[in-house]
Design a protein around this motif. Sequence first.
Motif, PDB file in Angstrom:
ATOM      1  N   PHE A   9       2.201   3.200  -8.702  1.00 11.81           N
ATOM      2  CA  PHE A   9       2.868   1.968  -8.074  1.00 11.81           C
ATOM      3  C   PHE A   9       2.784   0.902  -7.531  1.00 11.81           C
ATOM      4  CE2 PHE A   9       4.905   5.773  -7.348  1.00 11.81           C
ATOM      5  CZ  PHE A   9       5.924   5.665  -8.538  1.00 11.81           C
ATOM      6  N   SER A  55       3.807  -3.057  -5.828  1.00 10.35           N
ATOM      7  CA  SER A  55       4.533  -3.782  -4.882  1.00 10.35           C
ATOM      8  C   SER A  55       3.310  -5.109  -4.681  1.00 10.35           C
ATOM      9  CB  SER A  55       5.021  -3.266  -4.059  1.00 10.35           C
ATOM     10  OG  SER A  55       6.232  -2.616  -4.418  1.00 10.35           O
ATOM     11  N   GLY A  56       2.771  -5.241  -3.495  1.00  9.69           N
ATOM     12  CA  GLY A  56       2.382  -6.907  -3.153  1.00  9.69           C
ATOM     13  C   GLY A  56       0.891  -6.629  -3.461  1.00  9.69           C
ATOM     14  N   GLY A  57       0.516  -5.558  -3.588  1.00 14.82           N
ATOM     15  CA  GLY A  57      -1.284  -5.006  -4.221  1.00 14.82           C
ATOM     16  C   GLY A  57      -2.262  -5.159  -2.776  1.00 14.82           C
ATOM     17  N   HIS A  58      -2.129  -5.082  -1.860  1.00 14.38           N
ATOM     18  CA  HIS A  58      -2.355  -5.203  -0.402  1.00 14.38           C
ATOM     19  C   HIS A  58      -2.967  -4.042   0.425  1.00 14.38           C
ATOM     20  CE1 HIS A  58       0.182  -9.040  -0.772  1.00 14.38           C
ATOM     21  NE2 HIS A  58      -0.507  -9.441   0.338  1.00 14.38           N
ATOM     22  N   ASP A  59      -3.272  -3.003  -0.938  1.00 13.17           N
ATOM     23  CA  ASP A  59      -3.634  -1.446   0.033  1.00 13.17           C
ATOM     24  C   ASP A  59      -5.283  -1.696   0.292  1.00 13.17           C
ATOM     25  OD1 ASP A  59      -2.986   1.463  -1.032  1.00 13.17           O
ATOM     26  OD2 ASP A  59      -5.113   1.444  -0.499  1.00 13.17           O
ATOM     27  N   SER A  96      -3.550   0.631  -5.185  1.00  8.29           N
ATOM     28  CA  SER A  96      -1.333   0.741  -6.268  1.00  8.29           C
ATOM     29  C   SER A  96      -2.242   0.188  -7.432  1.00  8.29           C
ATOM     30  CB  SER A  96      -1.148  -0.583  -5.622  1.00  8.29           C
ATOM     31  OG  SER A  96      -1.948  -1.560  -5.090  1.00  8.29           O
ATOM     32  N   LEU A 130       5.906  -3.954  -9.891  1.00  3.94           N
ATOM     33  CA  LEU A 130       7.601  -4.158  -9.194  1.00  3.94           C
ATOM     34  C   LEU A 130       7.640  -5.581  -8.974  1.00  3.94           C
ATOM     35  CD1 LEU A 130       7.763  -0.967  -7.080  1.00  3.94           C
ATOM     36  CD2 LEU A 130       9.116  -1.382  -8.635  1.00  3.94           C
ATOM     37  N   SER A 179       3.082 -10.041   9.671  1.00  2.00           N
ATOM     38  CA  SER A 179       2.657 -11.000   9.706  1.00  2.00           C
ATOM     39  C   SER A 179       2.413 -11.545   8.285  1.00  2.00           C
ATOM     40  CB  SER A 179       1.600 -11.858  10.931  1.00  2.00           C
ATOM     41  OG  SER A 179       0.533 -10.842  10.789  1.00  2.00           O
ATOM     42  N   GLY A 217       3.784  -6.865  -0.258  1.00  5.40           N
ATOM     43  CA  GLY A 217       4.326  -6.296  -1.160  1.00  5.40           C
ATOM     44  C   GLY A 217       5.809  -5.323   0.034  1.00  5.40           C
ATOM     45  N   HIS A 264       4.426  -1.843   2.109  1.00  4.24           N
ATOM     46  CA  HIS A 264       4.897  -1.733   4.096  1.00  4.24           C
ATOM     47  C   HIS A 264       5.133  -1.551   4.667  1.00  4.24           C
ATOM     48  CE1 HIS A 264       3.692  -4.819   7.078  1.00  4.24           C
ATOM     49  NE2 HIS A 264       4.988  -4.855   7.311  1.00  4.24           N
ATOM     50  N   PHE A 291       3.579  -3.052  10.910  1.00  6.77           N
ATOM     51  CA  PHE A 291       3.971  -3.823  12.675  1.00  6.77           C
ATOM     52  C   PHE A 291       3.729  -5.547  12.573  1.00  6.77           C
ATOM     53  CE2 PHE A 291       0.000  -1.155  13.850  1.00  6.77           C
ATOM     54  CZ  PHE A 291      -0.651  -2.129  13.497  1.00  6.77           C
ATOM     55  N   SER A 316       9.939   3.811  -4.418  1.00  6.31           N
ATOM     56  CA  SER A 316      11.268   3.144  -3.915  1.00  6.31           C
ATOM     57  C   SER A 316      11.064   1.106  -4.734  1.00  6.31           C
ATOM     58  CB  SER A 316      11.102   2.361  -2.907  1.00  6.31           C
ATOM     59  OG  SER A 316       9.751   1.713  -2.501  1.00  6.31           O
ATOM     60  N   TYR A 374      -4.659   4.449  10.567  1.00  6.09           N
ATOM     61  CA  TYR A 374      -2.683   3.766  10.579  1.00  6.09           C
ATOM     62  C   TYR A 374      -2.887   3.593   8.803  1.00  6.09           C
ATOM     63  CZ  TYR A 374       0.636  -0.047   9.952  1.00  6.09           C
ATOM     64  OH  TYR A 374       1.768  -0.923   9.489  1.00  6.09           O
ATOM     65  N   ASN A 386      -0.997   1.977   6.837  1.00  6.50           N
ATOM     66  CA  ASN A 386      -0.802   1.151   6.112  1.00  6.50           C
ATOM     67  C   ASN A 386      -2.384  -0.118   5.656  1.00  6.50           C
ATOM     68  OD1 ASN A 386       1.223   0.220   4.732  1.00  6.50           O
ATOM     69  ND2 ASN A 386       2.364  -0.671   6.435  1.00  6.50           N
TER      70      ASN A 386
HETATM   71  C1  LIG Z   1      -3.952  -9.894   4.664  1.00  5.84           C
HETATM   72  C2  LIG Z   1      -3.148  -8.405   4.479  1.00  5.84           C
HETATM   73  C3  LIG Z   1      -2.251  -8.881   5.529  1.00  5.84           C
HETATM   74  C4  LIG Z   1      -1.778  -7.456   6.144  1.00  5.84           C
HETATM   75  N1  LIG Z   1      -0.016  -8.089   7.574  1.00  5.84           N
HETATM   76  C5  LIG Z   1      -0.674  -7.030   7.686  1.00  5.84           C
HETATM   77  C6  LIG Z   1       0.462  -6.525   9.402  1.00  5.84           C
HETATM   78  O1  LIG Z   1       0.465  -7.589   9.719  1.00  5.84           O
HETATM   79  N2  LIG Z   1       1.325  -5.521   9.431  1.00  5.84           N
HETATM   80  C7  LIG Z   1       1.047  -4.689   8.593  1.00  5.84           C
HETATM   81  O2  LIG Z   1       1.675  -3.600   9.297  1.00  5.84           O
HETATM   82  N3  LIG Z   1       0.813  -3.864   7.650  1.00  5.84           N
HETATM   83  C8  LIG Z   1      -0.495  -5.434   6.999  1.00  5.84           C
HETATM   84  N4  LIG Z   1      -0.981  -5.000   5.749  1.00  5.84           N
HETATM   85  C9  LIG Z   1      -1.380  -4.287   5.658  1.00  5.84           C
HETATM   86  C10 LIG Z   1       0.050  -3.847   4.663  1.00  5.84           C
HETATM   87  O3  LIG Z   1       0.970  -3.468   5.150  1.00  5.84           O
HETATM   88  C11 LIG Z   1      -0.371  -2.377   3.406  1.00  5.84           C
HETATM   89  O4  LIG Z   1      -1.472  -2.739   2.865  1.00  5.84           O
HETATM   90  C12 LIG Z   1       1.201  -1.975   2.949  1.00  5.84           C
HETATM   91  O5  LIG Z   1       0.893  -1.155   1.528  1.00  5.84           O
HETATM   92  C13 LIG Z   1       0.898  -3.566   1.448  1.00  5.84           C
HETATM   93  O6  LIG Z   1       1.666  -3.524   0.646  1.00  5.84           O
HETATM   94  P1  LIG Z   1       1.758  -4.292  -0.235  1.00  5.84           P
HETATM   95  O7  LIG Z   1       2.496  -3.673  -1.042  1.00  5.84           O
HETATM   96  O8  LIG Z   1       1.632  -5.709  -0.620  1.00  5.84           O
HETATM   97  O9  LIG Z   1       0.821  -3.317  -1.165  1.00  5.84           O
HETATM   98  P2  LIG Z   1       0.468  -2.410  -2.759  1.00  5.84           P
HETATM   99  O10 LIG Z   1      -0.554  -2.406  -2.704  1.00  5.84           O
HETATM  100  O11 LIG Z   1       0.983  -3.025  -3.341  1.00  5.84           O
HETATM  101  O12 LIG Z   1       0.661  -0.933  -2.325  1.00  5.84           O
HETATM  102  C14 LIG Z   1       0.535  -0.190  -0.945  1.00  5.84           C
HETATM  103  C15 LIG Z   1       0.450   1.789  -1.362  1.00  5.84           C
HETATM  104  O13 LIG Z   1       2.024   1.637  -1.925  1.00  5.84           O
HETATM  105  C16 LIG Z   1       2.328   2.055  -2.643  1.00  5.84           C
HETATM  106  N5  LIG Z   1       3.850   1.637  -3.197  1.00  5.84           N
HETATM  107  C17 LIG Z   1       4.270  -0.255  -3.246  1.00  5.84           C
HETATM  108  N6  LIG Z   1       5.223   0.340  -3.600  1.00  5.84           N
HETATM  109  C18 LIG Z   1       5.690   0.821  -4.139  1.00  5.84           C
HETATM  110  C19 LIG Z   1       6.796   1.663  -4.223  1.00  5.84           C
HETATM  111  N7  LIG Z   1       7.842   0.316  -4.502  1.00  5.84           N
HETATM  112  N8  LIG Z   1       7.182   2.479  -4.228  1.00  5.84           N
HETATM  113  C20 LIG Z   1       6.266   3.758  -4.176  1.00  5.84           C
HETATM  114  N9  LIG Z   1       5.568   3.342  -3.456  1.00  5.84           N
HETATM  115  C21 LIG Z   1       4.764   1.848  -3.394  1.00  5.84           C
HETATM  116  C22 LIG Z   1       0.709   2.125  -3.970  1.00  5.84           C
HETATM  117  O14 LIG Z   1       0.922   2.522  -4.432  1.00  5.84           O
HETATM  118  C23 LIG Z   1       0.125   1.569  -2.812  1.00  5.84           C
HETATM  119  O15 LIG Z   1      -0.717   3.012  -2.497  1.00  5.84           O
HETATM  120  C24 LIG Z   1      -1.882  -6.349   6.034  1.00  5.84           C
HETATM  121  C25 LIG Z   1      -2.871  -6.230   4.890  1.00  5.84           C
HETATM  122  C26 LIG Z   1      -3.797  -7.077   3.873  1.00  5.84           C
HETATM  123  C27 LIG Z   1      -4.253  -7.259   2.701  1.00  5.84           C
END
Ligand SMILES: Cc1cc2nc3c(=O)[nH]c(=O)nc-3n(C[C@H](O)[C@H](O)[C@H](O)COP(=O)(O)OP(=O)(O)OC[C@H]3O[C@@H](n4cnc5c(N)ncnc54)[C@H](O)[C@@H]3O)c2cc1C
Length: 540
Positions: free
Chosen positions: A114, A116-120, A125, A137, A180, A185, A189, A195, A246, A477, A479
Amino acid sequence: MLYAEDIIMVFFNVKLLPLLIIPFNSAWSTSSNSIFESLLQCPSTHLKHSNSSKEIILTRNSSAYSSVLQSSIQNLRFLNNSTPKLEVIVTPFHESYVQAAVICSKKHGIQIRFRSGGHDYEGLSYVSYDPFIIIDLFNLQTIHIDIENESAWVASGATLGQLCYSIVQKGKVHGFPAGSCPTVGVGGHISGGGFVTIFRKYGLAADNVIDARIVDVNGRLLSRKSMGEELFWAIRGGGGSSFAVSLTWKLRLVPVPPSVTVCKIEKTTEEGATKLFSKWQVIADKLHEDLFLHLVVEVANEASTTDGKTIKVSFDSLFLGPVEKLLLLTQDKFPDLSLDRSNCTEMSWIQSVMHFAGFPISEYLEVLLKRTQPSRSFFKAKLDNVTQPISQAGLEGLWQRLLEVETSQLILTPYGGRMSEISDSETPFPRRNGSIFAIQYLVTWDDDKETEKHISWMRRVYAYMASHVSKSPRAAYLNYRDLDLGRNHDPNTSYAQASIWGLKYFKSNYRRLVHVKTLVDPGNFLRNEQSIPVLPSGQK
Ligand SMILES: Cc1cc2nc3c(=O)[nH]c(=O)nc-3n(C[C@H](O)[C@H](O)[C@H](O)COP(=O)(O)OP(=O)(O)OC[C@H]3O[C@@H](n4cnc5c(N)ncnc54)[C@H](O)[C@@H]3O)c2cc1C
Ligand SMILES: *[C@@H]1O[C@H](CO)[C@@H](O)[C@H](O)[C@H]1NC(C)=O
Ligand SMILES: *[C@@H]1O[C@H](CO)[C@@H](O)[C@H](O)[C@H]1NC(C)=O
Ligand SMILES: *[C@@H]1O[C@H](CO)[C@@H](O)[C@H](O)[C@H]1NC(C)=O
Ligand SMILES: *[C@@H]1O[C@H](CO)[C@@H](O)[C@H](O)[C@H]1NC(C)=O
Ligand SMILES: *[C@@H]1O[C@H](CO)[C@@H](O)[C@H](O)[C@H]1NC(C)=O
Ligand SMILES: *[C@@H]1O[C@H](CO)[C@@H](O)[C@H](O)[C@H]1NC(C)=O
Ligand SMILES: *[C@@H]1O[C@H](CO)[C@@H](O)[C@H](O)[C@H]1NC(C)=O
């Protein structure tokens, strides 16, 4: 932001075709039936329902495949050749497509990631070494703000920037404690905790979830009520990818004052930064919950040193109130910082979001809506919890190591306030173990040839810090995912094997997560390198 109801033309991968013969049962929402009936009537390769140019199922041959795949790869380490086993990318604009994709891939034993924003941090993801599909998504971005009831429904594919932007379109005295970085995504997150600057007052993003809509491993669309409290607990910090996908979250908005104060003071080691750092460690988590005083440590140029480099510490703060009140507070609790009115700016909460995201506050708020970061790099990061102030010698050793790599950075986040009031088991993110602050170690680079060098540097710094940070388990942590902590090697990874990393992320909540996982996905279909394992059948 809802997409038009036009039914999509799709170039359908043969592996997904049996989707068309899924029996409908009570689990299906009625609204999805019509779409599936439409799909049923489609010819076997092209499911063409309109002359819309939108595609929801992208194969390698689709023109949008590469751009969709790459657009939210946020870590260049995973941009090239990380996805040889990727079959298709499904980009649903309707919940029923998520259900279909889950059912279909489960039926055929093809793995799902899955996104959402690809920040893993480790690309989980969108990277897998088993054949897999991505359910991306990003087309599900709807945000509905209800200021009167101080709540919001937010789709997982929206970004944190879109969420914050949408809130202030409706009112200037509400906010939300979400990370921040605006491109992060909502889906990843919140399911990993989340946080940010105001979490000392309001807790994690996950602490402010009231309800959620998910699709479980059997393709059922569930709300808080129908999923039950155990699963609802697990998806708020236990990581989404182990439990369910989700779709939307109902969030509690939090009050923010019309004007907040942001201050910044920078000191190099020559100007006494180490001593100030030492003082900060003792007070950071005890400051008033309206004050978030965090530090960023970096390498800076300094002509007077032998190699022209030094360590610079930025004391960067957000105060939920006026500058006068803040100055009284810092003069009382941290006089050595010599914080002056001229180091501070009063602004709106949303401007502080822009500031901490690295934008000038004069910028248009619309920059928060962009889904791509201004620049991307290769990066590796890790997190530690610090329970005892680090000695001066310990800090100097750390500075020496930072000076080895110019693009190294530490981000120090103080705990305390609301974070120490919420009980350990409230969400999977564990609490009361008395840490003062978190250190995030971060290193970036811009050439694949430098990858090994930087990763081994990071591992050396982490090894050096072992004696200065939390122990048994050494905290991590979710995330800030780190595969160095350990990984699942096959679908049968045991409770004990996964506890090597599971206890680091979740402490005593790990066990409960395993129980929830065993209950909702006993076949361990939803899995990745760090998914929660299941207990062998019979054990509960
Ligand atoms: C530049 C940067 C800044 C950041 N700043 C912060 C910060 O200030 N505070 C903080 O707490 N974290 C921070 N993060 C970490 C961020 O919160 C995590 O990487 C978060 O998991 C990213 O969510 P995403 O949807 O963008 O990532 P994704 O890579 O899309 O998903 C992350 C994980 O969640 C799963 N997932 C995604 N969407 C879903 C869904 N809809 N349902 C079930 N599972 C899903 C994915 O499979 C993967 O395992 C930061 C990351 C980066 C790269
Ligand atoms: C296709 O597009 C044309 C022009 O935009 C429109 O008039 C027509 O209704 C569309 N057909 C379908 C089936 O959506
Ligand atoms: C992609 O196109 C190639 C060449 O046109 C074709 O051989 C192949 O079958 C197509 N693959 C898919 C998945 O459609
Ligand atoms: C990806 O690979 C191409 C071709 O090998 C190379 O030119 C490019 O620099 C690589 N990109 C990254 C980000 O590694
Ligand atoms: C706010 O919530 C209450 C109780 O949950 C509900 O009755 C009311 O309709 C809601 N108001 C709006 C504007 O949605
Ligand atoms: C604080 O503000 C003063 C006055 O503008 C400035 O000289 C000083 O550099 C600032 N302090 C720091 C350490 O940034
Ligand atoms: C890190 O410290 C904070 C603050 O004490 C605490 O809430 C959290 O549980 C710790 N993390 C782990 C995994 O122990
Ligand atoms: C996992 O366990 C199942 C059931 O015991 C077994 O059939 C399968 O081969 C195991 N898989 C691996 C990769 O060990």
